[in-house]
Design a protein around this motif. Sequence first.
Motif, PDB file in Angstrom:
ATOM      1  N   PHE A  30       0.841  -1.179   0.000  1.00  0.00           N
ATOM      2  CA  PHE A  30       0.000   0.000   0.000  1.00  0.00           C
ATOM      3  C   PHE A  30       0.885   1.241   0.000  1.00  0.00           C
ATOM      4  CE2 PHE A  30       0.636  -1.373   4.360  1.00  0.00           C
ATOM      5  CZ  PHE A  30       0.867  -0.209   5.082  1.00  0.00           C
ATOM      6  N   ASP A  65      -2.964   5.060  -1.025  1.00  0.00           N
ATOM      7  CA  ASP A  65      -4.008   4.343  -0.296  1.00  0.00           C
ATOM      8  C   ASP A  65      -4.341   5.060   1.001  1.00  0.00           C
ATOM      9  OD1 ASP A  65      -4.308   1.803  -1.955  1.00  0.00           O
ATOM     10  OD2 ASP A  65      -2.148   1.827  -1.589  1.00  0.00           O
ATOM     11  N   TRP A 108      -8.379   7.767   3.566  1.00  0.00           N
ATOM     12  CA  TRP A 108      -8.072   6.391   3.191  1.00  0.00           C
ATOM     13  C   TRP A 108      -9.041   5.946   2.098  1.00  0.00           C
ATOM     14  CZ3 TRP A 108     -10.062   7.988   7.822  1.00  0.00           C
ATOM     15  CH2 TRP A 108     -11.365   7.580   8.124  1.00  0.00           C
ATOM     16  N   ARG A 112     -10.879  -0.054  -0.094  1.00  0.00           N
ATOM     17  CA  ARG A 112      -9.851  -0.950   0.443  1.00  0.00           C
ATOM     18  C   ARG A 112      -9.916  -1.072   1.959  1.00  0.00           C
ATOM     19  NH1 ARG A 112      -3.444  -1.836  -0.871  1.00  0.00           N
ATOM     20  NH2 ARG A 112      -3.192  -3.451   0.712  1.00  0.00           N
ATOM     21  N   TYR A 113     -10.283   0.011   2.660  1.00  0.00           N
ATOM     22  CA  TYR A 113     -10.190   0.002   4.115  1.00  0.00           C
ATOM     23  C   TYR A 113     -11.541   0.272   4.774  1.00  0.00           C
ATOM     24  CZ  TYR A 113      -5.183   0.299   3.250  1.00  0.00           C
ATOM     25  OH  TYR A 113      -3.924   0.053   2.815  1.00  0.00           O
ATOM     26  N   ASP A 149      -7.961  -3.765   6.543  1.00  0.00           N
ATOM     27  CA  ASP A 149      -7.797  -3.961   5.109  1.00  0.00           C
ATOM     28  C   ASP A 149      -8.830  -4.969   4.631  1.00  0.00           C
ATOM     29  OD1 ASP A 149      -6.906  -4.543   2.492  1.00  0.00           O
ATOM     30  OD2 ASP A 149      -4.815  -4.165   3.054  1.00  0.00           O
TER      31      ASP A 149
END
Length: 288
Positions: A30, A65, A108, A112-113, A149
Motif C-alpha cells: 500500500f 491508499d 483512506w 480498500r479500508y 484492510d
Amino acid sequence: MTLARVLSTLPALVLLALGHPAVAHEPASFRVMSYNIRVDVPTDNPTWTERRPHMANQIAFLDPDLLGVQEAHSAMVGYLAERLPGYDRYGLGRDDGGPVGETTTLFWKRDRYERIRAETFWCSPTPDRPSKGWDAAYPRTVTRVLLRDRRDGRLLDVRNTHFDHVGVVAREQCAELVAALPPVGTGDAPALVVLMGDFNTGPDTAPYRRILASGLRDARAVSPVDFGPAGTFNAFDIAADNEGVAIDHVFIGPGLAVERFGVPTDSFGGRVISDHFPLVADLVPVEP
C-alpha cells in the motif's frame, strides 16, 4: 519476435512505464503519502486558490491508499475530498475539536479500508480535549485511525501529526505521546503501525530519537530506493530544500517493509504546490 507477440506485450509494457499499481506493487502493498499542504494565507505566492487544483491532481496521480495532510482547515479538506471521491476521511480542528482550526486529517481509500476506530489527541498535559501544551505556539494534534484492510483483514494503526514549530519542549513531549500510544489488535494479529506528519525536527534530534526508541523506523532510512531532495521544507522556492534537513517523516512499525520512498517536487509554471514537498512511501507487510 513476431508482430502478434509484440502487440500482445504492449499493454503490460505501457502499464509498467506508467507505474500502474497492478504491476508496480504486490497485492498486499500500500502507498502512504504525507503532505503539509500549507494553511490558506492570502499573501502566499502562489495562493491556495492557485495551488489547490494542482494539489488535487498531484494526489490523484500519485494515488495513495493512505493520505495524511497537515495545516488543513475544514474548507481545504472539503475541497480535496470533493476531488478525491474514492476516499473517506477523519480529522478534527485543533482549536475546538470540531470544525475550527487546522487539522491533521487522514484520508483512506474507501474500497480498500474499513474504519474501525478514530480518535484525536492533543499534544498537551490534557490530551483528551482541545489544549495547548508546554512552550508550543499553537495547539497541536495527533489523528489516529484504526483501519481493517478489506483484502486480507490486516489491521492498520495510522497516526498523523504536526509538531509545534516553536516549542522545543512541546516537540519532545509530543514525541513522547505518540511513542507511548498503546498497541492495538491481538497478540496473534497486532496492527501495523504507520506514523506520518510534519515533525518540525530533523534526524538526530531528541524527538526523532524518542520515536525510534519506541520501535518505529524511519521509512526513508530503511528504503532500498530513496528519490528526491533530502530536505522537505521549501518555503515556496522550488530550488530550496531546507538545507538538506528533512522535517517531515514517515515512520513504520514491526511487520512492515519499505519498497520505495520518494519526495516529489512537482510544480506548475515554476511554482511549487506547497511550502513542503510531500512524502510518498510504498509499504508492504512482511512475516515476522
